[in-house]
Design an enzyme around this catalytic site. Structure first.
Site, PDB file in Angstrom:
ATOM      1  N   LYS A 230       0.708  10.202  28.319  1.00  0.00           N
ATOM      2  CA  LYS A 230       1.642   9.122  28.630  1.00  0.00           C
ATOM      3  C   LYS A 230       1.270   8.362  29.898  1.00  0.00           C
ATOM      4  O   LYS A 230       1.394   7.129  29.960  1.00  0.00           O
ATOM      5  CB  LYS A 230       3.059   9.689  28.773  1.00  0.00           C
ATOM      6  CG  LYS A 230       3.674  10.177  27.478  1.00  0.00           C
ATOM      7  CD  LYS A 230       5.073  10.736  27.725  1.00  0.00           C
ATOM      8  CE  LYS A 230       5.698  11.265  26.448  1.00  0.00           C
ATOM      9  NZ  LYS A 230       7.045  11.823  26.670  1.00  0.00           N
TER      10      LYS A 230
ATOM     11  N   LYS B 129       0.860  -1.184   0.000  1.00  0.00           N
ATOM     12  CA  LYS B 129       0.000   0.000   0.000  1.00  0.00           C
ATOM     13  C   LYS B 129       0.893   1.230   0.000  1.00  0.00           C
ATOM     14  O   LYS B 129       1.837   1.319   0.784  1.00  0.00           O
ATOM     15  CB  LYS B 129      -0.935   0.032   1.214  1.00  0.00           C
ATOM     16  CG  LYS B 129      -1.854   1.265   1.211  1.00  0.00           C
ATOM     17  CD  LYS B 129      -2.896   1.214   2.318  1.00  0.00           C
ATOM     18  CE  LYS B 129      -2.305   1.525   3.686  1.00  0.00           C
ATOM     19  NZ  LYS B 129      -3.352   1.663   4.728  1.00  0.00           N
TER      20      LYS B 129
ATOM     21  N   ARG C 286     -10.706  -1.058   6.788  1.00  0.00           N
ATOM     22  CA  ARG C 286      -9.949  -2.076   7.530  1.00  0.00           C
ATOM     23  C   ARG C 286      -9.545  -1.546   8.888  1.00  0.00           C
ATOM     24  O   ARG C 286      -9.510  -2.278   9.872  1.00  0.00           O
ATOM     25  CB  ARG C 286      -8.770  -2.599   6.722  1.00  0.00           C
ATOM     26  CG  ARG C 286      -7.617  -1.643   6.411  1.00  0.00           C
ATOM     27  CD  ARG C 286      -6.633  -1.450   7.560  1.00  0.00           C
ATOM     28  NE  ARG C 286      -5.320  -1.046   7.128  1.00  0.00           N
ATOM     29  CZ  ARG C 286      -4.493  -0.318   7.856  1.00  0.00           C
ATOM     30  NH1 ARG C 286      -4.863   0.175   9.036  1.00  0.00           N
ATOM     31  NH2 ARG C 286      -3.281  -0.048   7.406  1.00  0.00           N
TER      32      ARG C 286
END
Length: 355
Positions: A261, A97, A141
């Site tokens: 984080k 891709k 997808r």
């Protein structure tokens, strides 16, 4: 889930007996793909489930994807990525891709931010056999990964979903979740653009009349209301805080950079689709690793390991689970393979001589 065409099919004539057939390409446009069923999520969910199992079993070759950037590419989303992969098993195929993105495309040119093509190669001759529009496959997808992950990682019977960002990728994400999980009763939207929120509600509201659509005034309000949180932004600055998350929430961090984080350190489980792909390019996980705050050993699992039962998914209703799905070339190849085989069966698309 409705019945989908089988994901495997006989190889093309040129692959099964290349000496008797002149090499040719099968070209599939976006309209061709939609005519083959790519406008619905079922085939993608089936293909991605198979692809994640292939990944977990190691039946693939997937180099780290290179990022192409040049002067003037000032945003994190300004790049072209090459994503090659070979998938083995009963119907081996290879491909790549080639996906480009420019943050200014919608405002400056009226174009989607990202565009892509997918090339498939026969695994016996290595000749290219298909080229197809890749933007729709890429978006659907990605949404299918969220759906497969949600089936394993969300709390059973969940009803409320938050979607942060309301662009084309977000629309495919919500379409897929609503098609796959009919128990969803409310979608809580937030986008910096009120027009984008209204557009999503207008686009999907008529298709799913049983679902309530809340246009929230902040990301925090949307997240606090949700059992499943999906991020679909182009931010390069984290904003999503652990304190916003419901007990038992599942976060599918599609856009990767949204979650602070410390959330990775506080949640019960962190999952990725592929560790090597996730721990690079200065993404949040990579930053945490470099700072000594996270490691492969602290990762609960790669998603495919959960799909095949090697590792557990959700084990308690009160777990907060975070998935970082970087996106793999393998995901694109299993989906493209499905539509290529379907195109051969139905003689769809355009046949182009290669030589």
């Amino acid at each position: 889930m409705t019945n989908s065409p089988p994901l495997t099919a006989p190889a093309s004539p040129s692959a099964s007996n290349p000496s008797q057939t002149k090499p040719e390409l099968r070209y599939l446009s976006r309209d061709d793909l939609i005519a083959l069923g790519a406008g619905h999520s079922d085939a993608f969910v089936q293909a991605i489930t198979e692809g994640l199992a292939i990944h977990a079993r190691g039946e693939h070759v997937q180099p780290l994807k290179p990022y192409l950037r040049w002067s003037g590419a000032d945003h994190i989303a300004d790049r072209i990525i090459a994503m090659p992969c070979y998938i083995g098993g009963d119907n081996p195929i290879a491909g790549i891709k080639w996906i480009g993105s420019r943050q200014h495309n919608p405002a400056r040119f009226g174009l989607e931010r990202a565009s892509a093509v997918i090339v498939l190669n026969d695994a016996t001759t290595n000749y290219p056999v298909a080229i197809m529009e890749g933007g729709l496959i890429s978006g659907m997808r990605t949404a299918a990964i969220t759906a497969v992950a949600t089936r394993h990682l969300a709390r059973s019977g969940f009803t409320d979903v938050a979607c942060i960002g309301c662009g084309p990728i977000a629309q495919m994400q919500m379409q897929t979740l609503l098609e796959q999980f009919p128990q969803i009763r409310a979608v809580h939207l937030f986008d910096l653009s009120h027009d984008a929120m209204h557009a999503m509600r207008s686009m999907l509201g008529s298709r799913f009349p049983a679902v309530g659509w809340e246009l929230c005034g902040s990301a925090e309000l949307a997240v606090r209301a949700a059992d499943v949180v999906v991020t679909c932004t182009v931010t390069d600055t984290p904003y999503l805080e652990h304190a916003w998350l419901k007990t038992g929430a599942f976060v599918c961090n599609v856009s990767i950079m949204d979650v602070h984080k410390d959330v990775y350190e506080k949640v019960d489980k962190v999952i990725v689709d592929d560790w090597d792909q996730s721990n690079r390019e200065k993404k949040i996980i990579n930053q945490l690793v470099l700072e000594g705050r996270f490691s492969r050993e602290q990762l609960h699992a790669e998603l495919g390991e959960i799909v095949i039962g090697r590792k557990p998914g959700r084990e308690r209703d009160d777990e907060i689970i975070l998935l970082n799905p970087m996106g793999m070339a393998l995901d694109d190849m299993v989906c493209a393979r499905h539509f290529y085989h379907l195109a051969l069966e139905r003689n769809a698309g355009t046949r182009l001589p290669l030589l």
